[in-house]
Design a protein around this motif. Sequence first.
Motif, PDB file in Angstrom:
ATOM      1  N   SER A 282      43.421  -1.168  13.383  1.00 38.29           N
ATOM      2  CA  SER A 282      44.046  -2.033  12.614  1.00 38.29           C
ATOM      3  C   SER A 282      43.388  -3.366  12.626  1.00 38.29           C
ATOM      4  CB  SER A 282      45.568  -2.267  12.894  1.00 38.29           C
ATOM      5  OG  SER A 282      46.197  -1.137  12.494  1.00 38.29           O
ATOM      6  N   VAL A 283      43.139  -4.461  11.792  1.00 42.80           N
ATOM      7  CA  VAL A 283      42.736  -5.544  11.795  1.00 42.80           C
ATOM      8  C   VAL A 283      43.974  -6.784  11.572  1.00 42.80           C
ATOM      9  CG1 VAL A 283      41.066  -7.003  11.008  1.00 42.80           C
ATOM     10  CG2 VAL A 283      40.634  -4.732  10.847  1.00 42.80           C
ATOM     11  N   SER A 284      43.661  -7.611  12.474  1.00 44.17           N
ATOM     12  CA  SER A 284      44.896  -8.792  12.683  1.00 44.17           C
ATOM     13  C   SER A 284      44.327  -9.916  11.673  1.00 44.17           C
ATOM     14  CB  SER A 284      45.168  -9.072  14.140  1.00 44.17           C
ATOM     15  OG  SER A 284      44.001  -9.567  14.735  1.00 44.17           O
ATOM     16  N   ASP A 285      43.282 -10.206  11.824  1.00 46.96           N
ATOM     17  CA  ASP A 285      42.523 -11.287  11.194  1.00 46.96           C
ATOM     18  C   ASP A 285      41.852 -11.062   9.693  1.00 46.96           C
ATOM     19  OD1 ASP A 285      41.458 -13.739  10.612  1.00 46.96           O
ATOM     20  OD2 ASP A 285      40.198 -13.887  12.215  1.00 46.96           O
ATOM     21  N   PRO A 286      42.356 -11.883   8.703  1.00 44.34           N
ATOM     22  CA  PRO A 286      41.766 -11.427   7.467  1.00 44.34           C
ATOM     23  C   PRO A 286      40.288 -11.839   7.339  1.00 44.34           C
ATOM     24  CG  PRO A 286      43.990 -12.816   7.251  1.00 44.34           C
ATOM     25  CD  PRO A 286      43.589 -12.826   8.582  1.00 44.34           C
ATOM     26  N   ASP A 287      39.661 -12.896   8.001  1.00 42.02           N
ATOM     27  CA  ASP A 287      38.327 -13.260   8.018  1.00 42.02           C
ATOM     28  C   ASP A 287      37.610 -12.045   8.890  1.00 42.02           C
ATOM     29  OD1 ASP A 287      38.867 -15.655   6.685  1.00 42.02           O
ATOM     30  OD2 ASP A 287      39.141 -16.757   8.568  1.00 42.02           O
ATOM     31  N   VAL A 288      38.193 -11.415   9.564  1.00 40.88           N
ATOM     32  CA  VAL A 288      37.348 -10.251  10.443  1.00 40.88           C
ATOM     33  C   VAL A 288      37.216  -9.086   9.149  1.00 40.88           C
ATOM     34  CG1 VAL A 288      37.571  -8.639  12.377  1.00 40.88           C
ATOM     35  CG2 VAL A 288      38.069 -11.044  12.647  1.00 40.88           C
ATOM     36  N   PHE A 289      38.439  -8.822   8.683  1.00 41.85           N
ATOM     37  CA  PHE A 289      38.505  -7.963   7.734  1.00 41.85           C
ATOM     38  C   PHE A 289      37.486  -7.936   6.628  1.00 41.85           C
ATOM     39  CE2 PHE A 289      40.164  -6.103   3.538  1.00 41.85           C
ATOM     40  CZ  PHE A 289      39.975  -4.901   3.873  1.00 41.85           C
ATOM     41  N   LYS A 290      37.225  -9.168   6.057  1.00 37.62           N
ATOM     42  CA  LYS A 290      36.369  -9.383   4.928  1.00 37.62           C
ATOM     43  C   LYS A 290      35.067  -9.129   5.637  1.00 37.62           C
ATOM     44  CE  LYS A 290      39.096 -12.974   2.780  1.00 37.62           C
ATOM     45  NZ  LYS A 290      39.397 -14.476   2.402  1.00 37.62           N
TER      46      LYS A 290
ATOM     47  N   LEU B 133      34.107  -7.026   7.907  1.00 40.01           N
ATOM     48  CA  LEU B 133      33.912  -5.457   7.819  1.00 40.01           C
ATOM     49  C   LEU B 133      33.901  -4.787   6.543  1.00 40.01           C
ATOM     50  CD1 LEU B 133      36.667  -4.661  10.504  1.00 40.01           C
ATOM     51  CD2 LEU B 133      34.350  -4.536  10.959  1.00 40.01           C
ATOM     52  N   GLU B 134      34.578  -5.474   5.696  1.00 36.55           N
ATOM     53  CA  GLU B 134      34.848  -4.999   4.270  1.00 36.55           C
ATOM     54  C   GLU B 134      33.245  -5.275   3.670  1.00 36.55           C
ATOM     55  OE1 GLU B 134      37.706  -4.996   0.688  1.00 36.55           O
ATOM     56  OE2 GLU B 134      37.365  -6.902   1.448  1.00 36.55           O
TER      57      GLU B 134
ATOM     58  N   TYR C 242      35.093   2.820   6.987  1.00 33.36           N
ATOM     59  CA  TYR C 242      35.793   2.163   6.041  1.00 33.36           C
ATOM     60  C   TYR C 242      36.525   1.224   6.515  1.00 33.36           C
ATOM     61  CZ  TYR C 242      39.951   5.176   7.076  1.00 33.36           C
ATOM     62  OH  TYR C 242      40.786   5.733   7.939  1.00 33.36           O
ATOM     63  N   ALA C 243      36.741   0.117   5.681  1.00 36.48           N
ATOM     64  CA  ALA C 243      38.078  -0.903   6.038  1.00 36.48           C
ATOM     65  C   ALA C 243      38.744  -1.068   4.619  1.00 36.48           C
ATOM     66  CB  ALA C 243      37.146  -2.177   6.257  1.00 36.48           C
ATOM     67  N   ILE C 244      39.909  -0.807   4.913  1.00 31.32           N
ATOM     68  CA  ILE C 244      40.783  -0.882   3.800  1.00 31.32           C
ATOM     69  C   ILE C 244      42.138  -2.024   3.874  1.00 31.32           C
ATOM     70  CG2 ILE C 244      40.171   1.369   2.819  1.00 31.32           C
ATOM     71  CD1 ILE C 244      42.637   2.614   3.957  1.00 31.32           C
TER      72      ILE C 244
END
Length: 121
Positions: free
Chosen positions: A75-83, A85-86, A39-41
Motif C-alpha cells: 500500500s502507499v501512504s503518500d499521494p505524491d509517491v503514488f503519482k 509510481l503510477e 501496477y499502481a492503482i
Amino acid sequence: MKKGWWISLGIVLLLLGVFVWYKYFFVFGEGVKSGYLNYAIKKGYVFKTYEGKLIQEGFGRGKAGGITSYEFEFSVSDPDVFKQLEANSGKSFDLHYKEYKGTLPWRGNTRYVVDKVVNMK
C-alpha cells in the motif's frame, strides 16, 4: 469494592490500548525492496487507498537453475509517491516500506506501506 473494580477496569483498558498500538501502529520492520513495478492503482469502497505490486526477480527454488519471480504487494501512504509510481509503471524501483502487524482500512489492504521512492531506473 468499588476501588478494586476501577483499578481492574483501568488495567484492562491499558492492556487493550497497548494491544491496539502494537497491532496497528507499531512499525514491526522497515526496509527497501527492489523490482519492476507491475501496477499502481487506487481502489476501495469507502476508503480509497493506493495499492501496488512489485515483481522481484532472482534465483529461487523453481526449476533447476531457473529464475523465479517474487511478488511484493504493498500500500502507499503518500499521494505524491503514488503519482510517481503510477506515471512510471514497468520501470525498476527501490521502494522504502514499513511493515505493520495489522491493516487499517484507511491505510491500505496490506501490512506493507511504502512511504518513499529511494531510486527509479
